[in-house]
Motif scaffolding. Structure first.
Motif, PDB file in Angstrom:
ATOM      1  N   VAL A  26      -1.995  -0.483 -11.700  1.00 42.68           N
ATOM      2  CA  VAL A  26      -0.562  -0.742 -11.849  1.00 42.68           C
ATOM      3  C   VAL A  26       0.182   0.047 -10.772  1.00 42.68           C
ATOM      4  CG1 VAL A  26       1.461  -0.602 -13.351  1.00 42.68           C
ATOM      5  CG2 VAL A  26      -0.801  -1.103 -14.332  1.00 42.68           C
ATOM      6  N   PRO A  27       0.574  -0.597  -9.666  1.00 47.35           N
ATOM      7  CA  PRO A  27       1.393   0.092  -8.671  1.00 47.35           C
ATOM      8  C   PRO A  27       2.863   0.051  -9.069  1.00 47.35           C
ATOM      9  CG  PRO A  27       0.830  -2.100  -7.875  1.00 47.35           C
ATOM     10  CD  PRO A  27       0.180  -1.950  -9.231  1.00 47.35           C
ATOM     11  N   LEU A  28       3.550   1.195  -8.971  1.00 50.52           N
ATOM     12  CA  LEU A  28       4.977   1.287  -9.260  1.00 50.52           C
ATOM     13  C   LEU A  28       5.709   1.630  -7.969  1.00 50.52           C
ATOM     14  CD1 LEU A  28       4.925   3.632 -12.417  1.00 50.52           C
ATOM     15  CD2 LEU A  28       4.704   1.149 -12.368  1.00 50.52           C
ATOM     16  N   ASP A  29       6.764   0.900  -7.664  1.00 55.36           N
ATOM     17  CA  ASP A  29       7.543   1.203  -6.470  1.00 55.36           C
ATOM     18  C   ASP A  29       8.945   0.622  -6.632  1.00 55.36           C
ATOM     19  OD1 ASP A  29       6.430   2.228  -3.473  1.00 55.36           O
ATOM     20  OD2 ASP A  29       8.417   1.307  -3.504  1.00 55.36           O
ATOM     21  N   ILE A  30       9.908   1.252  -5.966  1.00 50.53           N
ATOM     22  CA  ILE A  30      11.297   0.797  -6.058  1.00 50.53           C
ATOM     23  C   ILE A  30      11.601  -0.308  -5.063  1.00 50.53           C
ATOM     24  CG2 ILE A  30      12.317   2.411  -4.391  1.00 50.53           C
ATOM     25  CD1 ILE A  30      14.528   2.919  -6.548  1.00 50.53           C
ATOM     26  N   SER A  31      10.743  -0.456  -4.028  1.00 50.39           N
ATOM     27  CA  SER A  31      10.939  -1.474  -2.996  1.00 50.39           C
ATOM     28  C   SER A  31      10.131  -2.717  -3.367  1.00 50.39           C
ATOM     29  CB  SER A  31      10.500  -0.925  -1.623  1.00 50.39           C
ATOM     30  OG  SER A  31      10.682  -1.884  -0.615  1.00 50.39           O
ATOM     31  N   GLY A  32      10.792  -3.694  -4.006  1.00 45.40           N
ATOM     32  CA  GLY A  32      10.096  -4.792  -4.662  1.00 45.40           C
ATOM     33  C   GLY A  32       9.281  -5.682  -3.753  1.00 45.40           C
ATOM     34  N   ASP A  33       9.877  -6.167  -2.655  1.00 46.88           N
ATOM     35  CA  ASP A  33       9.149  -7.076  -1.768  1.00 46.88           C
ATOM     36  C   ASP A  33       7.932  -6.388  -1.166  1.00 46.88           C
ATOM     37  OD1 ASP A  33      10.992  -9.027  -2.319  1.00 46.88           O
ATOM     38  OD2 ASP A  33      12.160  -8.727  -0.481  1.00 46.88           O
ATOM     39  N   PHE A  34       8.126  -5.136  -0.722  1.00 47.61           N
ATOM     40  CA  PHE A  34       7.025  -4.365  -0.138  1.00 47.61           C
ATOM     41  C   PHE A  34       5.936  -4.142  -1.176  1.00 47.61           C
ATOM     42  CE2 PHE A  34       5.238  -0.432   1.791  1.00 47.61           C
ATOM     43  CZ  PHE A  34       5.044  -0.902   3.081  1.00 47.61           C
ATOM     44  N   LEU A  35       6.345  -3.842  -2.405  1.00 54.82           N
ATOM     45  CA  LEU A  35       5.405  -3.626  -3.510  1.00 54.82           C
ATOM     46  C   LEU A  35       4.539  -4.850  -3.746  1.00 54.82           C
ATOM     47  CD1 LEU A  35       4.449  -2.223  -6.235  1.00 54.82           C
ATOM     48  CD2 LEU A  35       6.432  -3.353  -7.272  1.00 54.82           C
ATOM     49  N   ARG A  36       5.167  -6.009  -3.874  1.00 61.51           N
ATOM     50  CA  ARG A  36       4.408  -7.219  -4.206  1.00 61.51           C
ATOM     51  C   ARG A  36       3.480  -7.629  -3.057  1.00 61.51           C
ATOM     52  NH1 ARG A  36       9.112  -7.693  -7.241  1.00 61.51           N
ATOM     53  NH2 ARG A  36      10.383  -8.325  -5.464  1.00 61.51           N
ATOM     54  N   SER A  37       3.926  -7.446  -1.814  1.00 60.45           N
ATOM     55  CA  SER A  37       3.065  -7.752  -0.673  1.00 60.45           C
ATOM     56  C   SER A  37       1.834  -6.851  -0.656  1.00 60.45           C
ATOM     57  CB  SER A  37       3.865  -7.598   0.626  1.00 60.45           C
ATOM     58  OG  SER A  37       3.039  -7.727   1.748  1.00 60.45           O
ATOM     59  N   SER A  38       2.046  -5.554  -0.876  1.00 61.88           N
ATOM     60  CA  SER A  38       0.918  -4.614  -0.883  1.00 61.88           C
ATOM     61  C   SER A  38      -0.030  -4.884  -2.046  1.00 61.88           C
ATOM     62  CB  SER A  38       1.446  -3.180  -0.963  1.00 61.88           C
ATOM     63  OG  SER A  38       2.256  -2.877   0.142  1.00 61.88           O
ATOM     64  N   ALA A  39       0.542  -5.217  -3.206  1.00 66.47           N
ATOM     65  CA  ALA A  39      -0.292  -5.500  -4.382  1.00 66.47           C
ATOM     66  C   ALA A  39      -1.159  -6.730  -4.147  1.00 66.47           C
ATOM     67  CB  ALA A  39       0.587  -5.692  -5.613  1.00 66.47           C
ATOM     68  N   ALA A  40      -0.594  -7.733  -3.480  1.00 70.42           N
ATOM     69  CA  ALA A  40      -1.353  -8.948  -3.201  1.00 70.42           C
ATOM     70  C   ALA A  40      -2.516  -8.651  -2.262  1.00 70.42           C
ATOM     71  CB  ALA A  40      -0.437 -10.009  -2.601  1.00 70.42           C
ATOM     72  N   GLN A  41      -2.276  -7.796  -1.269  1.00 69.91           N
ATOM     73  CA  GLN A  41      -3.353  -7.436  -0.343  1.00 69.91           C
ATOM     74  C   GLN A  41      -4.454  -6.666  -1.054  1.00 69.91           C
ATOM     75  OE1 GLN A  41      -1.925  -5.611   3.324  1.00 69.91           O
ATOM     76  NE2 GLN A  41      -0.038  -6.801   3.216  1.00 69.91           N
ATOM     77  N   LEU A  42      -4.080  -5.753  -1.934  1.00 66.62           N
ATOM     78  CA  LEU A  42      -5.096  -4.989  -2.652  1.00 66.62           C
ATOM     79  C   LEU A  42      -5.865  -5.885  -3.613  1.00 66.62           C
ATOM     80  CD1 LEU A  42      -5.026  -1.394  -3.663  1.00 66.62           C
ATOM     81  CD2 LEU A  42      -5.649  -3.007  -5.445  1.00 66.62           C
ATOM     82  N   GLN A  43      -5.186  -6.854  -4.210  1.00 68.75           N
ATOM     83  CA  GLN A  43      -5.863  -7.785  -5.106  1.00 68.75           C
ATOM     84  C   GLN A  43      -6.957  -8.551  -4.376  1.00 68.75           C
ATOM     85  OE1 GLN A  43      -5.041  -9.066  -8.912  1.00 68.75           O
ATOM     86  NE2 GLN A  43      -7.099  -8.710  -8.139  1.00 68.75           N
ATOM     87  N   GLN A  44      -6.729  -8.866  -3.098  1.00 70.08           N
ATOM     88  CA  GLN A  44      -7.750  -9.549  -2.302  1.00 70.08           C
ATOM     89  C   GLN A  44      -8.964  -8.652  -2.080  1.00 70.08           C
ATOM     90  OE1 GLN A  44      -5.777 -10.840   1.280  1.00 70.08           O
ATOM     91  NE2 GLN A  44      -4.806 -12.588   0.285  1.00 70.08           N
ATOM     92  N   GLN A  45      -8.735  -7.340  -1.942  1.00 67.48           N
ATOM     93  CA  GLN A  45      -9.842  -6.401  -1.767  1.00 67.48           C
ATOM     94  C   GLN A  45     -10.650  -6.218  -3.041  1.00 67.48           C
ATOM     95  OE1 GLN A  45      -7.177  -3.224   0.384  1.00 67.48           O
ATOM     96  NE2 GLN A  45      -9.308  -2.700   0.746  1.00 67.48           N
ATOM     97  N   PHE A  46      -9.961  -6.321  -4.201  1.00 69.41           N
ATOM     98  CA  PHE A  46     -10.608  -6.099  -5.494  1.00 69.41           C
ATOM     99  C   PHE A  46     -10.310  -7.285  -6.402  1.00 69.41           C
ATOM    100  CE2 PHE A  46      -9.806  -1.975  -3.610  1.00 69.41           C
ATOM    101  CZ  PHE A  46     -10.976  -1.255  -3.847  1.00 69.41           C
ATOM    102  N   PRO A  47     -10.919  -8.439  -6.126  1.00 66.45           N
ATOM    103  CA  PRO A  47     -10.554  -9.663  -6.861  1.00 66.45           C
ATOM    104  C   PRO A  47     -10.848  -9.595  -8.355  1.00 66.45           C
ATOM    105  CG  PRO A  47     -12.487 -10.019  -5.467  1.00 66.45           C
ATOM    106  CD  PRO A  47     -11.924  -8.696  -5.076  1.00 66.45           C
ATOM    107  N   ALA A  48     -11.783  -8.753  -8.779  1.00 66.64           N
ATOM    108  CA  ALA A  48     -12.112  -8.676 -10.208  1.00 66.64           C
ATOM    109  C   ALA A  48     -11.244  -7.675 -10.964  1.00 66.64           C
ATOM    110  CB  ALA A  48     -13.588  -8.289 -10.371  1.00 66.64           C
ATOM    111  N   LEU A  49     -10.405  -6.938 -10.251  1.00 65.14           N
ATOM    112  CA  LEU A  49      -9.599  -5.903 -10.879  1.00 65.14           C
ATOM    113  C   LEU A  49      -8.207  -6.438 -11.218  1.00 65.14           C
ATOM    114  CD1 LEU A  49      -9.435  -2.805 -11.586  1.00 65.14           C
ATOM    115  CD2 LEU A  49      -8.364  -2.522  -9.329  1.00 65.14           C
TER     116      LEU A  49
END
Length: 326
Positions: free
Chosen positions: A108-131
């Motif tokens: 669960v990443p928490l951040d105040i910068s929404g667009d940046f947060l969602r972009s980073s979360a999507a990239q990490l999801q690609q690295q860990f597709p089962a997580l």
């Protein structure tokens, strides 16, 4: 220093209202000040990522090395099946080193910068597709309601980068207590803290030759002008980093090159030549002050790791049941 599967938790106040209130209150003080958390709009978040790659800025490099080297320790001390909750996740570039070392149930990443947060979360999801990855846009300085999907799971807070150092001690203690509320009794916290060292090394890290830190500082004034109908004269402000030995901290200021007058959100302000807006503190610690800060925030220190040159440290702590006896 130094915010897909959108799950948004509302902050206590809307971000634009909180920004306006903090700026107007801070500019009215005898020593003008704006909290450093408002550096990190999308432009500020990108500038900070540039800073982390600068040769003078050692914390990111050293912390990454500790994370890479101490994976077996993390696996031994952090129980499997925990939800990793990262406070102020930014680009999450260090997070994979931790996730690879342990066996998390969710992130669960928490951040105040929404667009940046969602972009980073999507990239990490690609690295860990089962997580399972559940990004939450929120001001993490207050208690945060986590997604229902992880409510019943044990938690590991992750707060790298020595962001805790941006806060004066009372604020830092409040933050640690709010983290404990967010994560719950029995949670663990892995937190980065920068260490006291030669002032010349510290000042160089916050006043780099390329001027990127100065651009981050001035971007705060740009944001005030854009979002709060301000007219701060950017060409008459300059960046300055100072070492305050009495409080063991680097301070960043926006200094008026000459006397200026300006408005923000319809309110008038002025600054004399040499007067400053105090925009950031970055406190540095030793082992005792780290333990005292954690204990004041309701966390029991468990383990401390540093690099060979004692420049930076990572600490693991636990939110144990309260124990009030001496």
């Amino acid at each position: 220093m130094r915010a897909d599967l959108a799950e948004t938790a509302a902050a206590t106040r809307p971000a634009n209202t909180a920004f306006r209130d903090d700026v107007l209150a801070g500019l009215a003080l005898p020593q003008k000040a704006v909290p450093a958390r408002w550096f990190y709009d999308d432009a500020g978040s990108l500038l900070f990522e540039e800073i982390t790659r600068l040769p003078e800025y050692y914390p990111t490099r050293v912390e990454r090395a500790i994370l890479a080297e101490r994976g077996p320790d993390f696996a031994r001390l952090i129980q499997p099946g925990r939800t990793v909750v990262e406070f102020g996740s930014g680009s999450s570039t260090k997070t994979p080193l931790l996730l690879q070392a342990i066996a998390p149930a969710a992130y669960v990443p928490l951040d105040i910068s929404g667009d940046f947060l969602r972009s980073s979360a999507a990239q990490l999801q690609q690295q860990f597709p089962a997580l399972p990855v559940w990004p939450v846009e929120a001001d993490f300085t207050a208690p945060v309601t986590l997604p229902d999907a992880v409510a019943g799971l044990p938690k590991l807070g992750f707060f790298p980068g020595s962001t805790i150092g941006n806060m004066v001690p009372t604020q830092a203690v409040d933050l640690l207590r709010n983290m404990r509320t967010t994560l719950g009794t029995g949670a663990q916290l892995l937190i980065g803290m920068d260490l006291i060292k030669a002032p010349a090394t510290l000042i160089a890290a916050y006043d780099d030759a390329a001027g990127i830190t100065g651009r981050l500082n001035l971007n705060l004034a740009t944001r005030i002008n854009r979002e709060l109908a301000g007219n701060l004269p950017l060409d008459r402000l300059k960046h300055e980093a100072r070492w305050n030995d009495a409080f063991a901290r680097i301070e960043m200021h926006l200094v008026a090159r000459e006397a200026i007058r300006f408005e923000v959100a319809g309110q008038a302000f002025s600054m004399a030549a040499g007067e400053t807006i105090h925009t950031e503190n970055s406190h540095k610690y030793d082992g005792r002050s780290q333990n005292l800060l954690l204990a004041a925030g309701g966390w029991t220190p468990v383990q401390r790791w540093t690099d060979a040159d004692e420049r930076f440290s990572l600490l693991l702590a636990e939110a144990r049941e309260p124990h009030h006896a001496p």
